[in-house]
Design a protein around this motif. Structure first.
Motif, PDB file in Angstrom:
ATOM      1  N   THR A 186      38.172  30.511  30.677  1.00 32.50           N
ATOM      2  CA  THR A 186      37.635  31.176  31.869  1.00 32.50           C
ATOM      3  C   THR A 186      38.113  30.455  33.122  1.00 32.50           C
ATOM      4  OG1 THR A 186      35.626  29.819  31.737  1.00 32.50           O
ATOM      5  CG2 THR A 186      35.578  31.984  30.677  1.00 32.50           C
ATOM      6  N   PRO A 187      38.317  31.148  34.233  1.00 33.19           N
ATOM      7  CA  PRO A 187      38.149  32.598  34.328  1.00 33.19           C
ATOM      8  C   PRO A 187      39.198  33.345  33.506  1.00 33.19           C
ATOM      9  CG  PRO A 187      39.146  31.721  36.337  1.00 33.19           C
ATOM     10  CD  PRO A 187      38.761  30.538  35.506  1.00 33.19           C
ATOM     11  N   THR A 188      38.835  34.514  33.032  1.00 34.32           N
ATOM     12  CA  THR A 188      39.728  35.289  32.188  1.00 34.32           C
ATOM     13  C   THR A 188      40.815  35.999  32.991  1.00 34.32           C
ATOM     14  OG1 THR A 188      38.242  37.198  32.295  1.00 34.32           O
ATOM     15  CG2 THR A 188      37.941  35.665  30.453  1.00 34.32           C
ATOM     16  N   GLN A 189      40.700  35.969  34.322  1.00 34.72           N
ATOM     17  CA  GLN A 189      41.720  36.552  35.188  1.00 34.72           C
ATOM     18  C   GLN A 189      42.357  35.455  36.027  1.00 34.72           C
ATOM     19  OE1 GLN A 189      41.234  40.309  36.705  1.00 34.72           O
ATOM     20  NE2 GLN A 189      40.115  40.969  34.918  1.00 34.72           N
ATOM     21  N   LEU A 190      43.550  35.700  36.518  1.00 37.22           N
ATOM     22  CA  LEU A 190      44.224  34.733  37.365  1.00 37.22           C
ATOM     23  C   LEU A 190      43.488  34.577  38.691  1.00 37.22           C
ATOM     24  CD1 LEU A 190      47.956  35.788  36.893  1.00 37.22           C
ATOM     25  CD2 LEU A 190      46.746  33.924  35.751  1.00 37.22           C
ATOM     26  N   THR A 191      43.478  33.345  39.220  1.00 33.14           N
ATOM     27  CA  THR A 191      42.947  33.117  40.556  1.00 33.14           C
ATOM     28  C   THR A 191      43.943  33.644  41.585  1.00 33.14           C
ATOM     29  OG1 THR A 191      43.990  30.954  40.790  1.00 33.14           O
ATOM     30  CG2 THR A 191      41.816  31.021  39.700  1.00 33.14           C
ATOM     31  N   ASP A 192      43.512  33.708  42.839  1.00 37.20           N
ATOM     32  CA  ASP A 192      44.416  34.177  43.895  1.00 37.20           C
ATOM     33  C   ASP A 192      45.665  33.298  43.967  1.00 37.20           C
ATOM     34  OD1 ASP A 192      42.707  36.218  44.528  1.00 37.20           O
ATOM     35  OD2 ASP A 192      41.770  35.184  46.218  1.00 37.20           O
ATOM     36  N   ASP A 193      45.476  31.977  43.875  1.00 34.88           N
ATOM     37  CA  ASP A 193      46.613  31.058  43.938  1.00 34.88           C
ATOM     38  C   ASP A 193      47.578  31.273  42.773  1.00 34.88           C
ATOM     39  OD1 ASP A 193      47.983  28.562  44.964  1.00 34.88           O
ATOM     40  OD2 ASP A 193      47.428  27.880  42.951  1.00 34.88           O
ATOM     41  N   GLU A 194      47.021  31.470  41.588  1.00 31.30           N
ATOM     42  CA  GLU A 194      47.867  31.693  40.412  1.00 31.30           C
ATOM     43  C   GLU A 194      48.642  33.002  40.529  1.00 31.30           C
ATOM     44  OE1 GLU A 194      44.834  29.248  37.442  1.00 31.30           O
ATOM     45  OE2 GLU A 194      44.800  31.451  37.525  1.00 31.30           O
ATOM     46  N   ARG A 195      47.988  34.039  41.032  1.00 33.02           N
ATOM     47  CA  ARG A 195      48.671  35.318  41.220  1.00 33.02           C
ATOM     48  C   ARG A 195      49.811  35.177  42.237  1.00 33.02           C
ATOM     49  NH1 ARG A 195      43.522  37.654  40.520  1.00 33.02           N
ATOM     50  NH2 ARG A 195      43.094  37.513  42.753  1.00 33.02           N
ATOM     51  N   GLN A 196      49.564  34.419  43.305  1.00 34.65           N
ATOM     52  CA  GLN A 196      50.590  34.230  44.324  1.00 34.65           C
ATOM     53  C   GLN A 196      51.799  33.498  43.759  1.00 34.65           C
ATOM     54  OE1 GLN A 196      48.754  32.320  47.676  1.00 34.65           O
ATOM     55  NE2 GLN A 196      47.376  34.050  48.094  1.00 34.65           N
TER      56      GLN A 196
END
Length: 201
Positions: A186-196
């Protein structure tokens, strides 16, 4: 062998992984996995092993982030279209199918391989999977295709609930050991930084 971190792609929780099919299914069910890594490379001509550590992330639908923090900063990103490596704040090196087809093909194969795709495994390796009871297992991969058979003698994986260890035995007699710990789902979704980071050009 600066691309060895890609071999850490096979990281995902396992429950009752008694067969390779169960291993593959379990990997497919994990959208995002984060972990700490410690890597030790033993080179026969050097008196002391080379050690590094840091953190990594695998996103099933996006790729791999490998952030080495010691002994020097190194960041690696691998997705379906490119591999980007930045060392010590230097301008990143970008490898794509267009500018380095052989290297890209090699790394693309590794990503597919370490999602535990049985079809890919059996096309490229002699596979020896062993259930050690009490939830423990091992997987030995012996390359039978190029370029893997030119680099590695064997790749050994071991774990329990998670993949705990990867040992890479290369043709020159050197060995790389990767220990994985502190797994987080968790978190099971990417954070904003990871997505960037995945979206960066």
């Amino acid at each position: 062998m600066k691309f060895l971190p890609l071999l850490a792609l096979l990281i995902s929780p396992l429950v009752n992984a008694l067969t390779l099919d169960a291993l593959q299914q379990r990997f497919a069910e994990q959208p995002v996995v984060r972990a700490h890594f410690t890597q030790t490379r033993t080179i026969k001509d050097l008196p002391q092993p080379l050690r590094s550590e840091g953190n990594m992330l695998i996103a099933r639908d996006r790729g791999l982030l490998w952030d080495q923090t010691s002994p020097f900063p190194m960041q690696l990103l691998l997705d379906d279209k490119r591999m980007v490596q930045a060392i010590n704040g230097q301008p990143p090196q970008i490898i794509t199918a267009e500018n380095n087809p052989q290297m890209f093909q090699f790394n693309h194969l590794l990503r597919a391989l370490f999602q535990a795709d049985r079809k890919v495994l059996e096309e490229n390796f002699r596979v020896e999977f062993a259930d050690l009871d009490a939830g423990r297992w091992t997987l030995r991969l012996t390359p039978i295709t190029t370029p893997l058979d030119k680099i590695f003698a064997t790749i050994d994986l071991a774990g329990g609930t998670y993949l705990d260890a990867i040992q890479l035995n290369d043709k020159q007699g050197d060995r790389t050991d990767i220990a994985l710990s502190q797994h987080q789902l968790t978190p099971t979704q990417l954070t904003d930084d990871e997505r960037q980071r995945f979206a960066a050009p």
